[in-house]
Design a protein around this motif. Structure first.
Motif, PDB file in Angstrom:
ATOM      1  N   SER A   1       0.852  -1.189   0.000  1.00  0.00           N
ATOM      2  CA  SER A   1       0.000   0.000   0.000  1.00  0.00           C
ATOM      3  C   SER A   1       0.884   1.233   0.000  1.00  0.00           C
ATOM      4  N   ILE A   2       0.611   2.140  -0.931  1.00  0.00           N
ATOM      5  CA  ILE A   2       1.326   3.408  -1.015  1.00  0.00           C
ATOM      6  C   ILE A   2       0.402   4.558  -0.653  1.00  0.00           C
ATOM      7  N   ASP A   3      -0.815   4.527  -1.194  1.00  0.00           N
ATOM      8  CA  ASP A   3      -1.781   5.600  -0.951  1.00  0.00           C
ATOM      9  C   ASP A   3      -3.053   4.972  -0.378  1.00  0.00           C
ATOM     10  N   THR A   4      -4.171   5.092  -1.060  1.00  0.00           N
ATOM     11  CA  THR A   4      -5.420   4.519  -0.559  1.00  0.00           C
ATOM     12  C   THR A   4      -5.668   3.115  -1.100  1.00  0.00           C
ATOM     13  N   GLU A   5      -4.823   2.655  -2.011  1.00  0.00           N
ATOM     14  CA  GLU A   5      -4.996   1.310  -2.579  1.00  0.00           C
ATOM     15  C   GLU A   5      -4.525   0.256  -1.576  1.00  0.00           C
ATOM     16  N   LYS A   6      -5.066  -0.939  -1.696  1.00  0.00           N
ATOM     17  CA  LYS A   6      -4.663  -2.046  -0.824  1.00  0.00           C
ATOM     18  C   LYS A   6      -4.517  -3.294  -1.697  1.00  0.00           C
ATOM     19  N   THR A   7      -3.302  -3.697  -1.946  1.00  0.00           N
ATOM     20  CA  THR A   7      -3.024  -4.850  -2.805  1.00  0.00           C
ATOM     21  C   THR A   7      -2.756  -6.064  -1.933  1.00  0.00           C
ATOM     22  N   ASN A   8      -3.559  -7.111  -2.120  1.00  0.00           N
ATOM     23  CA  ASN A   8      -3.335  -8.319  -1.328  1.00  0.00           C
ATOM     24  C   ASN A   8      -2.448  -9.296  -2.102  1.00  0.00           C
TER      25      ASN A   8
ATOM     26  N   SER B   1      10.617   7.838  -2.216  1.00  0.00           N
ATOM     27  CA  SER B   1      10.391   8.881  -3.221  1.00  0.00           C
ATOM     28  C   SER B   1       8.964   9.397  -3.076  1.00  0.00           C
ATOM     29  N   ILE B   2       8.689  10.538  -3.676  1.00  0.00           N
ATOM     30  CA  ILE B   2       7.339  11.108  -3.674  1.00  0.00           C
ATOM     31  C   ILE B   2       6.907  11.302  -5.120  1.00  0.00           C
ATOM     32  N   PRO B   3       5.863  10.625  -5.588  1.00  0.00           N
ATOM     33  CA  PRO B   3       5.104   9.639  -4.822  1.00  0.00           C
ATOM     34  C   PRO B   3       5.862   8.320  -4.697  1.00  0.00           C
ATOM     35  N   GLY B   4       5.441   7.515  -3.736  1.00  0.00           N
ATOM     36  CA  GLY B   4       6.037   6.198  -3.583  1.00  0.00           C
ATOM     37  C   GLY B   4       5.614   5.263  -4.706  1.00  0.00           C
ATOM     38  N   HIS B   5       6.244   4.097  -4.771  1.00  0.00           N
ATOM     39  CA  HIS B   5       5.910   3.167  -5.851  1.00  0.00           C
ATOM     40  C   HIS B   5       6.178   1.731  -5.409  1.00  0.00           C
ATOM     41  N   TYR B   6       5.602   0.794  -6.159  1.00  0.00           N
ATOM     42  CA  TYR B   6       5.820  -0.629  -5.906  1.00  0.00           C
ATOM     43  C   TYR B   6       7.145  -1.048  -6.539  1.00  0.00           C
ATOM     44  N   VAL B   7       7.872  -1.899  -5.812  1.00  0.00           N
ATOM     45  CA  VAL B   7       9.106  -2.480  -6.332  1.00  0.00           C
ATOM     46  C   VAL B   7       8.974  -3.999  -6.270  1.00  0.00           C
ATOM     47  N   LEU B   8       9.250  -4.660  -7.380  1.00  0.00           N
ATOM     48  CA  LEU B   8       9.285  -6.118  -7.430  1.00  0.00           C
ATOM     49  C   LEU B   8      10.715  -6.567  -7.677  1.00  0.00           C
ATOM     50  N   PHE B   9      11.192  -7.534  -6.899  1.00  0.00           N
ATOM     51  CA  PHE B   9      12.475  -8.175  -7.166  1.00  0.00           C
ATOM     52  C   PHE B   9      12.203  -9.449  -7.955  1.00  0.00           C
TER      53      PHE B   9
ATOM     54  N   LYS C   1      -2.242  10.479  -9.709  1.00  0.00           N
ATOM     55  CA  LYS C   1      -0.776  10.631  -9.715  1.00  0.00           C
ATOM     56  C   LYS C   1      -0.188  10.472  -8.312  1.00  0.00           C
ATOM     57  N   SER C   2      -0.836   9.661  -7.468  1.00  0.00           N
ATOM     58  CA  SER C   2      -0.386   9.485  -6.089  1.00  0.00           C
ATOM     59  C   SER C   2       0.501   8.268  -5.911  1.00  0.00           C
ATOM     60  N   ILE C   3       0.704   7.508  -6.980  1.00  0.00           N
ATOM     61  CA  ILE C   3       1.625   6.373  -6.970  1.00  0.00           C
ATOM     62  C   ILE C   3       2.533   6.490  -8.187  1.00  0.00           C
ATOM     63  N   GLY C   4       3.820   6.268  -7.987  1.00  0.00           N
ATOM     64  CA  GLY C   4       4.759   6.346  -9.093  1.00  0.00           C
ATOM     65  C   GLY C   4       4.806   5.063  -9.900  1.00  0.00           C
TER      66      GLY C   4
END
Length: 612
Positions: A454-461, A495-503, A539-542
Motif C-alpha cells: 500500500s502506497i496511498d489509498t490502494e490495498k493490494t493483497n 520517493s514522492i510519490p512512492g511506488h511498488y518495487v518487485l524483485f 498521480k499518487s503512486i509512481g
C-alpha cells in the motif's frame, strides 16, 4: 434513537458526553444493536436468518441471542449479491428498512474493483457527530484553535452512477459533497484556507494548485495543516516544491495562472488573492529558496501541528513528514472506513507509534475476532512461517467477543453491524488492545488482513499481486523462453510519490530492457482499479519498478531469514517485505532496474482476477 447530537462549541458538554458514552459502553452497545435489529428485522437479509424468531413474537433480547447464533460472520463476497441488486435497481428492503441513498466505494478490492458499501441519509449525521466530537477533544489539548484557520488539503475522487441511479463514490467524496460539510462553516473551529470550490474541483492538479495558493496567501492565519492521509500531504509538499515559482508569481501579480480553467476555482481563488502582494511573494520565495527541510514550519510559522493519518501503512511516511514539517507534532485523530466511522484518538498529541483509538459505542455494534499473532499452521498451509521476513503472523480464532469484553494486549479483527445494512461484517482490520477509557477499550491499528502492499489509498493483497505477476509471466516472459525463478515485493516510500518495487530472479543470462518494461506495464494493468486510478488520475503512486537480481539471490534471502529465526522446514519466500534489512539483502544483488513507461488505464477491467 441513539444519541448523535453534540455542540462542538460546547467543549465541556461534549467532553462530558464522551465520558458518558465510554462509561456506559456496554449499555450503549446493547441499545445500538436493539435499534438496528428492531428497525431491520423485516429486511430480506435478516429475515432469512431470524424470520422464525420474529414470527414467534419474542422479546428483543431473544432476537439478540438468535442474532449471535444464526446470523453469520461474513466477508464482502457473501454480501455483495445483495448490494449488487441495490446497484441494479432493486428497491425492496433487501438489507435496510431505510432507503439506501448511495454506495460508498472502499479502497479494498473485490475481483479487481472497489467494494461498495451501503449508506443511508442519517449516516452523514453520524459522520458529522464524530467530527464535532473531535473539535472538543482538540480544543482540550491545543488552545487557541479558533484564532486562525486550518490548511487542510482535501480532494474528491471519481464517482459513477449505477444502473439504479444511486451514486457510487468514496466515503470522503460523499461527505465533502454533502450539506453537512458545507454547513461546517457555522462553527468557528472549522475555518479552512481552501474554498469549497477548490476542494470539489474534479481536476486534481487544479485543485491542488488552488488549495496551496490559498494556503500561502493566508499563511499568517494557518494554525494547523494536514490532509486525510500522510501520502496526500507529502504529495502536496512535492507539488509545492515543483511549482513554488509559479505560485509566487500569482501572489506577486494578484493574477491566477491561465491554465486554471475551472471557473468555480478561478472565482473563489480570485477573491482570496485580492490583488498583488509582492512582500508576501518575496517571503515565500525566500523560504522556498533555502531548501525543503522544515518547510511547513517555515512557510506557516504559526502552525501548531500537522493532522494526517500516520498509522497502518501510512507509518512508512513518518520520517519524511518529520523532515518537511520541522518536527511539528503529527496527529492521527480519527479511525474510520467506508463501512462506518469507528472512533477517535482521545490523546491526539501522542507520538505516532503510540496512537490508539477509542471506539465510540454509539457509532455501530462492534464485535471482535481474537487473533493469535504467534500461531503457526502446519507446513502444508502455513502462510506465515516466514514472519521474520515479512512481519506478519497469525491465524484467526472464530470466537467473537463484544466491545467491552476484549482483553488488554489481545489482538482482534474488527467486525461491525451498522445502521446502514451490514451485519457481522469483517472489516479486515487487525487491532491491538492497549487499554481502556472508562469501560471502552482503546485500540492500536496494526494492519489490514491480507494486504501486502500500500502506497496511498490502494490495498493490494497477495492474491492480486500473484495474479499480476502471473500475467506478466504468461504474456511476456514465457513466450520468450524466460523463466521467473522467484519474486518478492515492497512498497518504496523513499520517493514522492512512492511506488511498488518487485524483485525478479530470472534464469536468463541477459535481461532485455524492453521486455522488462513490458513486464512492468502488464503487472500494473492487472492490478486493481484503485491502484490504477492512483497511478493514472490521482498521480499518487509512481511507476512500478522491477529490479532484476542475479541468480541465487533468493537462496541468499532464505539463508538470511533462517539465520533470523525462520524455520528451514517451513520457510517460504516472502511475497512482500517490510524489513529494511531484507530489502538490503536483495538490493546488493540487483543487476538491472526497469520501470513502467505507460500509465495504466484506470477504467479498464483486468483480464482475469483468478489465475489458474
Amino acid at each position: 434513537m441513539v444519541l448523535l447530537n453534540c455542540d462542538p462549541d460546547d467543549m465541556e458538554g461534549t467532553l462530558g458526553l464522551i465520558e458518558e458514552l465510554t462509561t456506559n459502553a456496554r449499555e450503549m452497545q446493547q441499545q445500538v444493536l436493539k435499534e438496528i435489529l428492531t428497525t431491520n428485522l423485516k429486511t430480506e437479509y435478516l429475515n432469512g436468518f431470524l424470520g422464525e424468531f420474529d414470527d414467534a413474537g419474542g422479546k428483543w433480547r431473544d432476537h439478540v441471542v438468535a442474532f449471535k447464533k444464526h446470523v453469520p460472520i461474513v466477508e464482502y463476497d457473501q454480501v455483495s449479491p445483495y448490494i449488487e441488486r441495490l446497484a441494479n435497481g432493486d428497491r425492496s428492503t433487501i438489507i435496510s428498512s431505510q432507503p439506501i441513498t448511495e454506495l460508498l466505494t472502499s479502497s479494498g478490492t473485490s475481483g479487481g474493483q472497489p467494494k461498495m458499501m451501503p449508506s443511508t441519509a442519517d449516516e452523514l449525521d453520524r459522520k458529522t457527530f464524530m467530527y464535532n466530537v473531535l473539535v472538543a477533544v482538540m480544543n482540550k489539548y491545543v488552545k487557541g484553535l479558533d484564532e486562525g484557520k486550518g490548511m487542510y488539503l482535501l480532494f474528491i475522487k471519481p464517482e459513477i452512477s449505477t444502473p439504479s441511479g444511486l451514486m457510487a463514490r468514496p466515503v470522503l467524496t460523499s461527505y465533502y459533497k454533502s450539506k453537512n460539510f458545507r454547513n461546517r462553516k457555522s462553527n468557528k473551529y472549522n475555518a479552512c484556507t481552501s474554498p469549497d470550490e477548490a476542494i470539489l474541483c474534479l481536476d486534481s492538479k487544479q485543485s491542488m494548485y488552488c488549495q496551496l495558493l490559498c494556503g500561502l496567501i493566508q499563511r499568517d492565519q494557518v494554525l494547523r495543516a494536514g490532509a486525510v492521509f500522510a501520502s496526500a500531504f507529502l504529495r502536496a509538499i512535492k507539488f509545492l516544491e515543483d511549482n513554488w515559482s509559479e505560485l509566487c508569481l500569482n501572489v506577486r501579480t494578484g493574477e491566477l495562472s491561465d491554465w486554471i480553467t475551472d471557473q468555480s476555482c478561478r472565482e473563489s481563488v480570485r477573491k482570496i488573492l485580492n490583488g498583488p502582494n509582492s512582500r508576501l511573494a518575496d517571503a515565500i520565495s525566500s523560504e522556498c529558496s533555502k531548501g525543503w527541510e522544515g518547510i511547513v514550519r517555515r512557510l506557516w510559522p504559526r502552525t501548531k501541528y500537522v493532522d494526517v493519518i500516520v498509522t497502518g501503512s501510512m507509518a512508512q511516511y513518518i520520517p519524511t513528514l518529520k523532515f518537511y514539517t520541522g518536527g511539528l507534532p503529527l496527529l492521527s485523530t480519527m479511525y474510520a472506513s467506508s463501512e462506518c466511522y469507528f472512533g477517535i484518538n482521545l490523546t491526539p498529541l501522542s507520538a505516532p507509534e503510540d496512537v490508539c483509538y477509542t471506539l465510540l459505542p454509539n457509532m455501530a455494534y462492534f464485535e471482535f475476532l481474537p487473533v493469535d499473532m504467534t500461531h503457526h499452521h502446519g507446513e502444508e498451509d502455513d502462510k506465515d512461517s516466514n514472519q521474520s521476513c515479512n512481519g506478519y503472523g497469525g491465524g484467526v480464532i472464530q470466537k467473537p467477543v463484544e466491545l467491552v469484553d476484549v482483553e488488554i494486549g489481545g489482538y482482534y479483527e474488527l467486525i461491525v453491524t451498522t445502521f446502514t445494512g451490514l451485519y457481522r461484517y469483517r472489516v479486515g482490520d487487525i487491532l491491538l488492545v492497549t487499554g481502556f477509557h472508562n469501560s471502552a477499550p482503546q485500540f492500536r491499528f496494526i494492519h489490514r488482513r491480507n494486504v501486502v502492499l500500500s502506497i496511498d489509498t490502494e490495498k493490494t493483497n497477495e492474491d492480486d499481486l500473484l495474479h499480476a505477476v502471473t500475467q506478466a509471466k504468461i504474456l511476456i516472459l514465457e513466450p520468450l523462453g524466460i523463466r521467473l525463478t522467484d519474486y518478492t515485493s515492497f512498497a518504496d516510500s523513499s520517493s514522492i510519490p512512492g511506488h511498488y518495487v518487485l524483485f525478479f530472479e530470472l534464469d536468463a543470462v541477459d535481461t532485455n530492457a524492453k521486455v522488462m518494461e513490458q513486464c512492468c506495464e502488464v503487472v500494473e494493468a492487472e492490478l486493481d482499479a484503485v491502484y490504477r486510478r492512483c497511478r493514472n488520475r490521482d498521480k499518487s503512486i509512481g511507476a512500478l519498478e522491477i529490479r532484476v537480481v542475479e541468480k541465487g539471490s533468493f537462496d541468499v534471502l532464505m539463508d538470511f531469514c533462517v539465520s533470523n529465526g525462520s524455520s528451514v522446514n517451513q520457510y517460504k519466500t516472502p511475497r512482500y517485505i517490510k524489513s529494511e534489512e531484507v530489502v538490503c539483502v536483495l538490493e546488493e544483488k540487483v543487476v538491472g532496474r526497469f520501470f513502467s513507461n505507460n500509465v495504466p488505464n484506470w477504467e479498464q477491467q483486468p483480464r482475469n482476477m483468478h489465475p489458474t
